[in-house]
Design a protein around this motif. Structure first.
Motif: not given
Length: 236
Positions: A35-47
């Motif tokens: 139910r939470e995590g971090e994925i991807g590359q590029g500018p940060p986006l907190r969702l």
């Protein structure tokens, strides 16, 4: 006035139908997975994704094929997405407010909400529901520093196969009133956006209970949310 007259005239029948639906509709679990995590590359986006059973992924087996997982994956090519899901089956807007109030302060660039169906079935008056939605937005601004709040429309309850007539018409009419009020209010606030996800008239997109989204509906919903998020954040 028409809704009030229907409530009075059809009240006993609607009550019986509501009890029958609760008794016979299968109770599907929330989707398994992180139910939470971090994925991807590029500018940060907190969702942050917050809400009810649809936000929690009921109708999908895994979060990866529910709203949170699909949305994070779609945004990953363009952003380094740090995401969190706070959602519980059965939650009304008031209950979601309380759940969020109990969380520690944090900061999110984007918040997606999914609330209202349980308020409709719980017969929350439109004016009170809109007041609670305003309270929710204020909380997201103050406690979570939300900069872009995407308020998901209620689904088209007037076509839910799990609901018999006239209960389907009655709840669908109330869902439309909620949507109209929320759309009008959101249009007055630059940090809010009302999203009425568009779905083809295909009941196969729904879960087996005839009430929740299935993986196909979650995919379409996530695609439309991702497009709105990219549109606002890709130029920043």
């Amino acid at each position: 006035m028409r809704h009030t007259l229907a409530t009075i005239g059809l009240g006993p029948l609607l009550l019986l139908q509501g009890r029958h639906v609760r008794r016979v509709t299968p109770r599907l679990p929330e989707a398994d997975g992180e139910r939470e995590g971090e994925i991807g590359q590029g500018p940060p986006l907190r969702l942050l994704i917050a809400g009810d059973s649809a936000a929690a992924g009921v109708g999908a087996k895994q979060q990866a094929e529910a709203l949170s997982g699909r949305l994070a994956t779609l945004l990953a090519p363009d952003f380094r997405v740090r995401w969190k899901l706070v959602a519980t089956t059965g939650h009304t807007t008031a209950q979601a407010l309380q759940q969020l109030r109990e969380l520690p302060r944090a900061a999110y660039d984007v918040v997606v909400t999914s609330l209202g169906v349980n308020d409709v079935t719980g017969l929350t008056p439109t004016r009170l529901w809109l007041q609670q939605q305003r309270q929710l937005v204020n909380l997201l601004r103050e406690q979570f520093q939300a900069r872009h709040i995407l308020l998901s429309a209620l689904p088209p309850m007037h076509v839910f196969p799990a609901l018999p007539q006239p209960l389907r018409w009655y709840l669908g009419s109330q869902a439309r009133r909620y949507n109209l009020g929320l759309r009008d209010w959101a249009s007055q606030h630059a940090d809010c956006e009302f999203l009425a996800a568009e779905f083809p008239g295909d009941l196969e997109l729904m879960a087996s209970d005839g009430f929740h989204p299935g993986p196909g509906a979650y995919a379409l919903w996530a695609e439309q949310l991702a497009a709105r998020i990219r549109q606002r954040w890709s130029t920043r």
